[in-house]
Structure formats: C-alpha cells, structure tokens
Design an enzyme around this catalytic site. Structure first.
Site, PDB file in Angstrom:
ATOM      1  N   TYR A 167      -9.407  -5.854  -5.171  1.00  0.00           N
ATOM      2  CA  TYR A 167      -9.426  -4.395  -5.352  1.00  0.00           C
ATOM      3  C   TYR A 167     -10.105  -4.100  -6.687  1.00  0.00           C
ATOM      4  CZ  TYR A 167      -5.890  -3.738  -1.659  1.00  0.00           C
ATOM      5  OH  TYR A 167      -5.214  -3.703  -0.466  1.00  0.00           O
TER       6      TYR A 167
ATOM      7  N   HIS B 181     -11.437  -0.330  -7.499  1.00  0.00           N
ATOM      8  CA  HIS B 181     -11.235   1.098  -7.832  1.00  0.00           C
ATOM      9  C   HIS B 181     -12.059   1.490  -9.060  1.00  0.00           C
ATOM     10  CE1 HIS B 181      -8.140   1.553  -4.804  1.00  0.00           C
ATOM     11  NE2 HIS B 181      -7.569   0.449  -5.242  1.00  0.00           N
TER      12      HIS B 181
ATOM     13  N   ARG C 280       1.945  -9.822  -6.581  1.00  0.00           N
ATOM     14  CA  ARG C 280       1.202 -10.366  -5.440  1.00  0.00           C
ATOM     15  C   ARG C 280       0.227 -11.445  -5.935  1.00  0.00           C
ATOM     16  NH1 ARG C 280      -1.085  -4.798  -3.207  1.00  0.00           N
ATOM     17  NH2 ARG C 280      -1.120  -4.464  -5.451  1.00  0.00           N
TER      18      ARG C 280
ATOM     19  N   ASP D  13      -0.375   7.926  -6.222  1.00  0.00           N
ATOM     20  CA  ASP D  13      -1.558   7.237  -6.774  1.00  0.00           C
ATOM     21  C   ASP D  13      -2.800   8.119  -6.731  1.00  0.00           C
ATOM     22  OD1 ASP D  13      -1.746   7.102  -4.011  1.00  0.00           O
ATOM     23  OD2 ASP D  13      -2.638   5.105  -3.999  1.00  0.00           O
TER      24      ASP D  13
ATOM     25  N   GLU E 236     -11.271  -2.127  -1.348  1.00  0.00           N
ATOM     26  CA  GLU E 236     -10.972  -0.755  -0.896  1.00  0.00           C
ATOM     27  C   GLU E 236     -12.156  -0.061  -0.239  1.00  0.00           C
ATOM     28  OE1 GLU E 236     -11.038  -1.684  -4.073  1.00  0.00           O
ATOM     29  OE2 GLU E 236     -12.318  -0.319  -5.203  1.00  0.00           O
TER      30      GLU E 236
ATOM     31  N   LYS F 216      -5.564  -7.385  -7.942  1.00  0.00           N
ATOM     32  CA  LYS F 216      -5.893  -6.212  -8.753  1.00  0.00           C
ATOM     33  C   LYS F 216      -7.242  -6.374  -9.437  1.00  0.00           C
ATOM     34  CE  LYS F 216      -3.137  -3.112  -9.020  1.00  0.00           C
ATOM     35  NZ  LYS F 216      -3.018  -2.007  -8.026  1.00  0.00           N
TER      36      LYS F 216
HETATM   37  N1  LIG Z   1       2.309   4.719  -3.890  1.00  0.00           N
HETATM   38  C1  LIG Z   1       1.814   3.639  -3.306  1.00  0.00           C
HETATM   39  O1  LIG Z   1       2.180   2.513  -3.630  1.00  0.00           O
HETATM   40  C2  LIG Z   1       0.806   3.772  -2.212  1.00  0.00           C
HETATM   41  C3  LIG Z   1       0.502   2.690  -1.371  1.00  0.00           C
HETATM   42  C4  LIG Z   1      -0.411   2.893  -0.323  1.00  0.00           C
HETATM   43  C5  LIG Z   1      -1.009   4.157  -0.142  1.00  0.00           C
HETATM   44  N2  LIG Z   1      -0.707   5.177  -1.015  1.00  0.00           N
HETATM   45  C6  LIG Z   1      -1.281   6.519  -0.887  1.00  0.00           C
HETATM   46  O2  LIG Z   1      -0.694   7.204   0.203  1.00  0.00           O
HETATM   47  C7  LIG Z   1      -1.550   8.273   0.565  1.00  0.00           C
HETATM   48  C8  LIG Z   1      -1.740   8.294   2.083  1.00  0.00           C
HETATM   49  O3  LIG Z   1      -2.499   7.146   2.460  1.00  0.00           O
HETATM   50  P1  LIG Z   1      -2.886   6.865   3.979  1.00  0.00           P
HETATM   51  O4  LIG Z   1      -3.419   5.479   4.019  1.00  0.00           O
HETATM   52  O5  LIG Z   1      -1.769   7.221   4.881  1.00  0.00           O
HETATM   53  O6  LIG Z   1      -4.082   7.901   4.201  1.00  0.00           O
HETATM   54  P2  LIG Z   1      -4.637   8.406   5.612  1.00  0.00           P
HETATM   55  O7  LIG Z   1      -6.019   8.894   5.350  1.00  0.00           O
HETATM   56  O8  LIG Z   1      -4.397   7.396   6.677  1.00  0.00           O
HETATM   57  O9  LIG Z   1      -3.705   9.666   5.973  1.00  0.00           O
HETATM   58  C9  LIG Z   1      -3.696  10.850   5.242  1.00  0.00           C
HETATM   59  C10 LIG Z   1      -3.307  11.984   6.179  1.00  0.00           C
HETATM   60  O10 LIG Z   1      -3.107  13.164   5.377  1.00  0.00           O
HETATM   61  C11 LIG Z   1      -3.529  14.259   6.155  1.00  0.00           C
HETATM   62  N3  LIG Z   1      -3.687  15.423   5.291  1.00  0.00           N
HETATM   63  C12 LIG Z   1      -4.679  15.697   4.402  1.00  0.00           C
HETATM   64  N4  LIG Z   1      -4.422  16.866   3.775  1.00  0.00           N
HETATM   65  C13 LIG Z   1      -3.254  17.322   4.268  1.00  0.00           C
HETATM   66  C14 LIG Z   1      -2.465  18.487   4.023  1.00  0.00           C
HETATM   67  N5  LIG Z   1      -2.832  19.400   3.115  1.00  0.00           N
HETATM   68  N6  LIG Z   1      -1.313  18.626   4.699  1.00  0.00           N
HETATM   69  C15 LIG Z   1      -0.925  17.713   5.625  1.00  0.00           C
HETATM   70  N7  LIG Z   1      -1.638  16.597   5.907  1.00  0.00           N
HETATM   71  C16 LIG Z   1      -2.781  16.409   5.236  1.00  0.00           C
HETATM   72  C17 LIG Z   1      -4.802  13.763   6.835  1.00  0.00           C
HETATM   73  O11 LIG Z   1      -5.140  14.559   7.959  1.00  0.00           O
HETATM   74  C18 LIG Z   1      -4.406  12.335   7.194  1.00  0.00           C
HETATM   75  O12 LIG Z   1      -3.863  12.263   8.527  1.00  0.00           O
HETATM   76  C19 LIG Z   1      -2.849   8.043  -0.211  1.00  0.00           C
HETATM   77  O13 LIG Z   1      -2.839   8.858  -1.367  1.00  0.00           O
HETATM   78  C20 LIG Z   1      -2.748   6.607  -0.607  1.00  0.00           C
HETATM   79  O14 LIG Z   1      -3.520   6.307  -1.761  1.00  0.00           O
HETATM   80  C21 LIG Z   1       0.173   4.987  -2.029  1.00  0.00           C
END
Ligand SMILES: NC(=O)c1ccc[n+]([C@@H]2O[C@H](COP(=O)([O-])OP(=O)(O)OC[C@H]3O[C@@H](n4cnc5c(N)ncnc54)[C@H](O)[C@@H]3O)[C@@H](O)[C@H]2O)c1
Length: 372
Positions: free
Chosen positions: A94, A96, A15, A270, A118, A75
């Site tokens: 970002y 972190h 990016r 992550d 973030e 980043k």
């Molecule tokens: N791998 C990647 O490239 C990448 C990219 C973007 C985001 N992410 C990650 O994805 C994850 C989700 O991000 P998001 O933006 O959707 O967060 P978000 O806060 O919008 O949603 C998280 C959801 O999880 C729910 N939750 C919490 N504990 C729970 C449980 N035990 N069981 C069921 N549901 C539960 C919450 O109620 C919430 O609705 C984060 O860890 C984020 O860092 C990863």
C-alpha cells in the site's frame, strides 16, 4: 527472483506482507524468499513457520533491502525504509501517495518501481487489494459497536439480538458498499434489526435482491437518514466518494436527536469520517463520547484482527506477487492491465495520473513506462 519481506515498522501495524503460505508458493515457483526475523509475530506466524515453507530468515530489514529484487510489504515505506530502496528494485505494498508528497519525493528519488496495492483494479471496476480490508472492517464494525453498546463501555446497555420478549438493537448502516454490506450481514447475523442506506439505486437493488430477507434498504436522503438515526442504537458510517473526503451525514446539532448512549462506528474515518463529531482514535483508546453519544473511530480497524487481515490480504496479493516474480514487473504489467494500474512510480517518474494531479507532478503514462 529474490523476494524480501521486512517487518512492518509503522506504529500499531501488526500485519505482515507475506504469509508462510505465500512464501511457500513463491518458493514452489522457484523464487528465493527472505523474511525479516519476527516479521510475522504480530499475525501469529513465527520464523519456523517461514523456514518450514522454504523461506530464509534475515536478521535485519537492511539485509533484505540490500539484497532482494522485490520488497513485499503492507504499509507505505517509512522514511528509514525509503532510504534503503534501490534503483531497479520492485516495491509492492500500500502506498497512498496522493496525500503524501514526502513519500512520493523519496520514492521518485529511489529509482525503484513501486506498485501500489490500492490502485490495482479488477474486471468489475473494483479494487481487489483494498476489498479484503473493507470486508474485515465491515465485519468488525458490529462487533466493536456491540461492545460499545455495553453499559460499562458507555453505551445504552442494549444487546444486539435482544432476548425473547425484548426487541433487538436497531442498527443503521450508511453506505452499502463493501464495508456496509459486510457490516449489515454480521449485524443481522447477531440478531439486530438492520437497515442499510445508500445513494445508489443499483446498489440498493442488488442489496435487496441478495439480502432482502436479512436486512432492509432505504434511500440515503437527508430526511431518511435522520429519521432512521433517531431510532437507532448503532449507526455504522460506511460511505465512500472515491477521491474525496467523506460527506458529513450527521451534524453535531443532530446528536441531540439520537438515543442517549447510541454507538456511532465511523469506518469512513480514514476519509475524514461521515459524522461531524468524528475524530480518529486508536485501538488503545478507541471510543470517546460527545453529547452522550459514543464514537468509535479507529482508522486502521483491520489491525485489531491482524491474523485474519494478513491472511485475507495475502490471498488477494498472492497472484499479483507471483506474476511479478515469475515474469518481472514489465511483462507482468504488459500482460495484465489491472496490475499496470497499480504502477505508481517507475525509475524516477510518477506513473499514476490521480497522484500527479493531487501533487502537481508531471506523469509518465504507464504504457510509456513499460517501454522506458
Ligand atoms: N477504518 C478502517 O479501518 C477502514 C478499513 C477499510 C475501509 N475503510 C473505509 O470505509 C469506507 C467505505 O469503504 P468501501 O470499501 O465500503 O467503499 P465502497 O465504494 O464499496 O462503498 C461506498 C458506498 O457508499 C455509498 N455512498 C456514497 N455517498 C453516500 C451518501 N452520501 N450516503 C449514502 N451512501 C453513500 C456508495 O454508493 C457506495 O455504495 C471508505 O472510506 C474506506 O476507506 C476504513
């Protein structure tokens, strides 16, 4: 203001901090924009696109760090970049910082004013500069999961939408936030039978009201989770407990209860991942198998679609970038408490409480930093 955008140097990062459109807007607002040569190549933008937008091209990152008033990136700055940051310079990217004491020390030592994407907030309690990447990762999850389900890739050999006479894949999405909602919409759009689990009843109500015809919802008790997981062809891990490691929702022992060749797509990797057997993978080698279950655990999923991700991030950062350039960081943060929430470091002081708590460093209140 002179805005500089260097090429990203973190491995596997394609990016770029500014799109030609963002450069054009900044130039239109009367600012000077300098982009490092080749900075946009990974996202499909060449130097001529930036020149046509009114930007200038610099031969090296050193030229940009030496002359720009504000550095716009994607980043966190790498050690070589941190050495080039200057007192009074604005860094908008970002960061972190909480798990990264080395970077924090270097940013404090630089004297720069560092605003982290973030931690910028919005009126609805969301994180507007994180959301676009969650949208991308969520929409990508069924796409990579569908690929993983193909026989040659180690999966069950199940087609997402099925065909007339053969039922669709069953997809379970754990966590119905930004990632989970976008994953569920795309999986449903591919014709799969989708259920979203969450622990938040208000969230389940919202999902049911909005998408009731497209996918089902279920409360994320341990019992419901394993019952649905047993029947699933694909499970998307999309939970988040802010500031904490992801809870482990499927144990190694439970893998034996899943369908052989099922695909686990752990987007929450992550934050440590929400399946016990998850470990981070890369785009080169995204999938591995444990006990006959395929795991996709790429920690920077948006990098796979660098062009879409760059444009989505640019759309979200642009108003803040323009406010910082038009007004200077102090006035921009005074006028917008959500942007002020992004302030993490100013003139050698940490200004973000959660980072201070995580690293044991004293924090100067952002409000006082505005007056310092
Ligand atoms: N791998 C990647 O490239 C990448 C990219 C973007 C985001 N992410 C990650 O994805 C994850 C989700 O991000 P998001 O933006 O959707 O967060 P978000 O806060 O919008 O949603 C998280 C959801 O999880 C729910 N939750 C919490 N504990 C729970 C449980 N035990 N069981 C069921 N549901 C539960 C919450 O109620 C919430 O609705 C984060 O860890 C984020 O860092 C990863």
């Amino acid at each position: 203001m002179h805005i500089g955008c260097p090429k990203e140097i973190k491995p596997q990062e394609f990016r770029v901090g500014m799109t030609p459109n963002a450069a054009r807007e900044a130039v239109h607002h009367g600012h000077k924009v300098t982009i490092e040569t080749g900075a946009g190549a990974g996202a499909g933008f060449n130097d001529d696109d930036y020149i046509a937008a009114g930007a200038q091209i610099a031969e090296s990152a050193a030229d940009i760090f030496a002359s720009a008033d504000m550095i716009v990136k994607v980043k966190e700055p790498q050690p070589v970049e941190r050495k080039m940051l200057r007192e009074g310079q604005i860094l908008f990217t970002y960061l972190h910082l909480a798990p990264d004491p080395e970077q924090t020390k270097d940013l404090l030592g630089s004297g720069a004013t560092c605003i982290a994407y973030e931690t910028v907030t919005d009126d609805r309690g969301g994180l507007p500069l994180l959301a676009p990447m969650s949208e991308v990762a969520g929409r990508l999850a069924p796409q990579v999961g569908a690929w993983t389900l193909q026989k040659a890739n180690g999966g069950r050999g199940v087609l997402m939408g099925g065909v007339p006479g053969v039922g669709p894949a069953r997809v379970v999405v754990i966590g119905g936030g930004v990632v989970g909602t976008h994953a569920a919409r795309i999986a449903a759009g591919m014709g799969a039978d989708v259920t979203v689990l969450d622990r938040s009843l208000p969230r389940l109500r919202y999902l049911d009201d909005t998408f009731g015809g497209q996918f089902k919802t279920s409360y994320a008790s341990a019992g419901n989770t394993i019952d649905l997981a047993r029947e699933a062809d694909m499970i998307v891990g999309a939970v988040l407990i802010p500031g904490a490691a992801a809870p482990k929702l499927i144990s190694r022992a439970q893998l034996a209860e899943l369908k052989p060749g099922a695909a686990l797509v752990d987007v929450a990797i992550d934050q440590g991942g929400c399946f016990e057997t998850s470990k981070p993978t890369t785009h080169e080698n995204p999938v591995y198998e444990v006990d006959g279950i395929m795991h996709y655990c790429v920690a920077n999923m948006p990098g796979a679609v660098a062009r879409t991700s760059t444009i989505a991030l640019g759309n979200a950062t642009m108003p803040f970038m323009l406010a910082l350039a038009d007004k200077g960081w102090r006035k921009a943060c005074e006028d917008d408490p959500h942007l002020l929430n992004g302030l993490n470091v100013h003139a050698g002081k940490l200004t973000y409480y959660a980072v201070g708590k995580a690293l044991g460093i004293d924090v100067l209140s952002p409000a006082l930093a505005l007056k310092a």
